[in-house]
Design a protein around this motif. Structure first.
Motif, PDB file in Angstrom:
ATOM      1  N   LEU A  16       0.820  -1.213   0.000  1.00 25.56           N
ATOM      2  CA  LEU A  16       0.000   0.000   0.000  1.00 25.56           C
ATOM      3  C   LEU A  16       0.856   1.266   0.000  1.00 25.56           C
ATOM      4  CD1 LEU A  16      -2.941  -0.804   2.493  1.00 25.56           C
ATOM      5  CD2 LEU A  16      -2.799  -1.241   0.026  1.00 25.56           C
ATOM      6  N   GLY A  17       2.032   1.212   0.640  1.00 23.41           N
ATOM      7  CA  GLY A  17       2.919   2.379   0.667  1.00 23.41           C
ATOM      8  C   GLY A  17       3.404   2.735  -0.732  1.00 23.41           C
ATOM      9  N   ASN A  18       3.818   1.731  -1.509  1.00 22.27           N
ATOM     10  CA  ASN A  18       4.239   1.989  -2.892  1.00 22.27           C
ATOM     11  C   ASN A  18       3.090   2.558  -3.698  1.00 22.27           C
ATOM     12  OD1 ASN A  18       5.812  -1.241  -2.837  1.00 22.27           O
ATOM     13  ND2 ASN A  18       6.819   0.707  -2.480  1.00 22.27           N
ATOM     14  N   VAL A  20       0.258   4.311  -2.678  1.00 24.02           N
ATOM     15  CA  VAL A  20      -0.129   5.704  -2.422  1.00 24.02           C
ATOM     16  C   VAL A  20       1.045   6.659  -2.614  1.00 24.02           C
ATOM     17  CG1 VAL A  20      -2.007   5.074  -0.856  1.00 24.02           C
ATOM     18  CG2 VAL A  20       0.197   5.633   0.082  1.00 24.02           C
ATOM     19  N   GLY A  21       2.276   6.186  -2.353  1.00 25.19           N
ATOM     20  CA  GLY A  21       3.436   7.071  -2.460  1.00 25.19           C
ATOM     21  C   GLY A  21       3.885   7.280  -3.898  1.00 25.19           C
ATOM     22  N   ALA A  22       3.736   6.272  -4.732  1.00 26.28           N
ATOM     23  CA  ALA A  22       4.329   6.379  -6.064  1.00 26.28           C
ATOM     24  C   ALA A  22       3.376   5.989  -7.198  1.00 26.28           C
ATOM     25  CB  ALA A  22       5.595   5.517  -6.131  1.00 26.28           C
ATOM     26  N   ARG A 199       5.680   2.003  12.072  1.00 29.17           N
ATOM     27  CA  ARG A 199       6.860   2.540  11.375  1.00 29.17           C
ATOM     28  C   ARG A 199       6.525   2.674   9.904  1.00 29.17           C
ATOM     29  NH1 ARG A 199      11.866  -1.219  12.690  1.00 29.17           N
ATOM     30  NH2 ARG A 199      10.318  -2.859  12.386  1.00 29.17           N
ATOM     31  N   LYS A 200       7.420   3.311   9.129  1.00 25.90           N
ATOM     32  CA  LYS A 200       7.218   3.435   7.688  1.00 25.90           C
ATOM     33  C   LYS A 200       6.932   2.050   7.090  1.00 25.90           C
ATOM     34  CE  LYS A 200       9.892   3.684   3.536  1.00 25.90           C
ATOM     35  NZ  LYS A 200      11.218   3.590   2.952  1.00 25.90           N
ATOM     36  N   MET A 201       5.888   1.973   6.257  1.00 27.08           N
ATOM     37  CA  MET A 201       5.602   0.692   5.611  1.00 27.08           C
ATOM     38  C   MET A 201       6.735   0.373   4.650  1.00 27.08           C
ATOM     39  SD  MET A 201       2.240  -0.683   3.512  1.00 27.08           S
ATOM     40  CE  MET A 201       1.077  -0.427   4.829  1.00 27.08           C
TER      41      MET A 201
HETATM   42  P1  TYM Z   1      11.093   1.702  -3.673  1.00 29.67           P
HETATM   43  O1  TYM Z   1      10.974   0.551  -4.580  1.00 29.67           O
HETATM   44  O2  TYM Z   1      11.630   1.469  -2.298  1.00 29.67           O
HETATM   45  O3  TYM Z   1       9.694   2.397  -3.507  1.00 29.67           O
HETATM   46  C1  TYM Z   1       8.950   2.775  -4.642  1.00 29.67           C
HETATM   47  C2  TYM Z   1       8.190   4.067  -4.371  1.00 29.67           C
HETATM   48  O4  TYM Z   1       7.274   3.880  -3.294  1.00 29.67           O
HETATM   49  C3  TYM Z   1       7.479   4.901  -2.331  1.00 29.67           C
HETATM   50  N1  TYM Z   1       7.227   4.337  -1.003  1.00 29.67           N
HETATM   51  C4  TYM Z   1       6.398   4.879  -0.115  1.00 29.67           C
HETATM   52  N2  TYM Z   1       5.623   5.988  -0.173  1.00 29.67           N
HETATM   53  C5  TYM Z   1       4.879   6.271   0.903  1.00 29.67           C
HETATM   54  N3  TYM Z   1       4.868   5.510   2.025  1.00 29.67           N
HETATM   55  C6  TYM Z   1       5.634   4.401   2.132  1.00 29.67           C
HETATM   56  N4  TYM Z   1       5.594   3.652   3.247  1.00 29.67           N
HETATM   57  C7  TYM Z   1       6.444   4.034   1.020  1.00 29.67           C
HETATM   58  N5  TYM Z   1       7.303   3.014   0.776  1.00 29.67           N
HETATM   59  C8  TYM Z   1       7.776   3.219  -0.465  1.00 29.67           C
HETATM   60  C9  TYM Z   1       8.943   5.300  -2.485  1.00 29.67           C
HETATM   61  O5  TYM Z   1       9.177   6.591  -1.992  1.00 29.67           O
HETATM   62  C10 TYM Z   1       9.124   5.231  -3.964  1.00 29.67           C
HETATM   63  O6  TYM Z   1       8.671   6.431  -4.564  1.00 29.67           O
HETATM   64  N6  TYM Z   1      15.205   3.865  -5.432  1.00 29.67           N
HETATM   65  C11 TYM Z   1      13.766   3.765  -5.607  1.00 29.67           C
HETATM   66  C12 TYM Z   1      13.379   3.271  -6.988  1.00 29.67           C
HETATM   67  C13 TYM Z   1      14.007   4.068  -8.078  1.00 29.67           C
HETATM   68  C14 TYM Z   1      13.589   5.354  -8.524  1.00 29.67           C
HETATM   69  C15 TYM Z   1      14.484   5.698  -9.574  1.00 29.67           C
HETATM   70  C16 TYM Z   1      12.557   6.218  -8.165  1.00 29.67           C
HETATM   71  C17 TYM Z   1      15.071   3.714  -8.827  1.00 29.67           C
HETATM   72  N7  TYM Z   1      15.364   4.674  -9.721  1.00 29.67           N
HETATM   73  C18 TYM Z   1      14.365   6.902 -10.241  1.00 29.67           C
HETATM   74  C19 TYM Z   1      12.446   7.441  -8.842  1.00 29.67           C
HETATM   75  C20 TYM Z   1      13.346   7.771  -9.880  1.00 29.67           C
HETATM   76  C21 TYM Z   1      13.232   2.799  -4.583  1.00 29.67           C
HETATM   77  O7  TYM Z   1      13.937   1.948  -4.097  1.00 29.67           O
HETATM   78  O8  TYM Z   1      11.914   2.873  -4.375  1.00 29.67           O
END
Ligand code: TYM
Length: 333
Positions: A16-18, A20-22, A199-201
């Motif tokens: 869910l974090g991925n 809503v966040g991305a 904690r952060k998901m």
């Molecule tokens: P990753 O795979 O850890 O996470 C993908 C995206 O999900 C967001 N995210 C969250 N947002 C809100 N709450 C949370 N609990 C949560 N967990 C994860 C992350 O902020 C991210 O946007 N390095 C990056 C992947 C990447 C990337 C890039 C992103 C590689 N190259 C270039 C942007 C541009 C990563 O490991 O995201």
């Protein structure tokens, strides 16, 4: 056109974090006609955390299916796998030679690993690969390869976007204006979504709610969200509760205000969780069916990714040609 770009690392199952966040903000942006979006599966990044080839492949399939199931419009958006664009690792090397080591020393992921080692009484660099250390440079290459203006991410990634800006500015200063300075785009309503334990998901904390859990396991998972011992009827503080925080990430502002009111009136935890399940399940049920169908058809997903890679390379090849020329490396003929 404004260029928007973001990626997800292909380790584990999207949560869910991925979403809503991305993923959700990215899909919304991909529907705009004035935006050219680039979304990709960061499988080279996956190797930093995961040395199990089957798992990297499985996760790549799941994440690809996730984006497609959620309605990514692949006519508008360019959707590809990082490793299908060989210009990215090449640009990464050129940028590595422009990236200050002192800047990389400050990267959160690297620092966290060093801190953990020190707490455990180990050598500070124990188990830390150059991959982890250079992770922000590869990410800069992902972004700069397509001269993205905006990068929608969760808060945890802001530092990396700033590093990409810094590397781009250095390159431009030295070799001429080749790169756009990218900006992070963070949804303020969401910040960092909390996991089951508050904690952060995060995959690394093991506290995630996977995005496409079938109904029953989804209900079970939501029931596991940490709560305090307050009884039904006791007023509860929404701002310290992951139940409320996840609610807010899915609800309309009116629904959020109503839930805040229910917390003040002492809603029982079980009832709050039941409503949360209804809300989340209602928003994901249709996409979940499409997801299952896509997972059962890997050849189709692969076809979509290959078409996306071809479109991406129409951008990356000419840009890399200019970069080679700028730094004094013979162009590929
Ligand atoms: P990753 O795979 O850890 O996470 C993908 C995206 O999900 C967001 N995210 C969250 N947002 C809100 N709450 C949370 N609990 C949560 N967990 C994860 C992350 O902020 C991210 O946007 N390095 C990056 C992947 C990447 C990337 C890039 C992103 C590689 N190259 C270039 C942007 C541009 C990563 O490991 O995201």
């Amino acid at each position: 056109k404004q260029r928007v770009l973001t990626g997800i690392t292909t380790t584990g199952t999207p949560h869910l974090g991925n979403y809503v966040g991305a993923i959700r903000p990215a899909i919304t942006a991909s529907q705009r006609a004035d935006v050219q979006s680039f979304y990709f599966l960061a499988d080279f990044h996956a190797l930093i955390k995961c040395q199990d080839p089957a798992q990297v492949q499985q996760s790549t399939r799941e994440i690809a299916a996730t984006w497609l199931a959620l309605g990514l419009n692949t006519d508008n958006a360019i959707f590809y796998r990082q490793s299908d664009v060989p210009e990215i690792p090449e640009l990464c090397w050129v940028l590595t030679c422009m990236a200050a080591k002192g800047l990389m020393n400050r990267a959160h992921a690297y620092k966290a690993a060093v801190d953990a080692n020190q707490e455990a009484g180990e050598d500070p660099d124990y188990g830390i690969t150059m991959g982890l250390y250079s992770y922000p440079v590869l990410m800069a290459a992902d972004i700069l390869m397509f001269n993205a203006h905006k990068v929608p991410v969760g808060r945890d990634q802001i530092q990396h976007i700033e590093m990409a800006r810094d590397i781009a500015a250095r390159f431009n200063h030295h070799y001429g204006e080749h790169f756009v300075l990218p900006e992070a785009l963070v949804d303020d309503n969401v910040a960092v979504l909390q996991g089951l334990d508050g904690r952060k998901m995060s995959k690394s904390y093991g506290n995630t709610i996977p995005l496409f859990l079938p109904e029953k396991p989804l209900k079970k998972s939501i029931n596991k969200i940490l709560t305090n011992l307050l009884e039904p009827g006791d007023p509860k503080d929404p701002d310290t509760s992951p139940v409320f925080q996840i609610w807010q990430a899915f609800a309309t502002p009116e629904q959020t205000a109503a839930m805040r009111q229910q917390f003040a009136e002492g809603i029982a935890w079980g009832e709050a969780k039941r409503q949360l399940f209804e809300l989340v399940n209602g928003q994901l049920a249709e996409a979940r069916d499409r997801y299952e169908a896509l997972l059962a058809n890997p050849a189709h997903v692969e076809e979509v990714l290959q078409a996306g890679a071809a479109k991406a390379r129409a951008y990356s090849k000419p840009l890399l040609g200019k970069v080679r020329d700028a730094v004094g490396i013979r162009p590929i003929r």
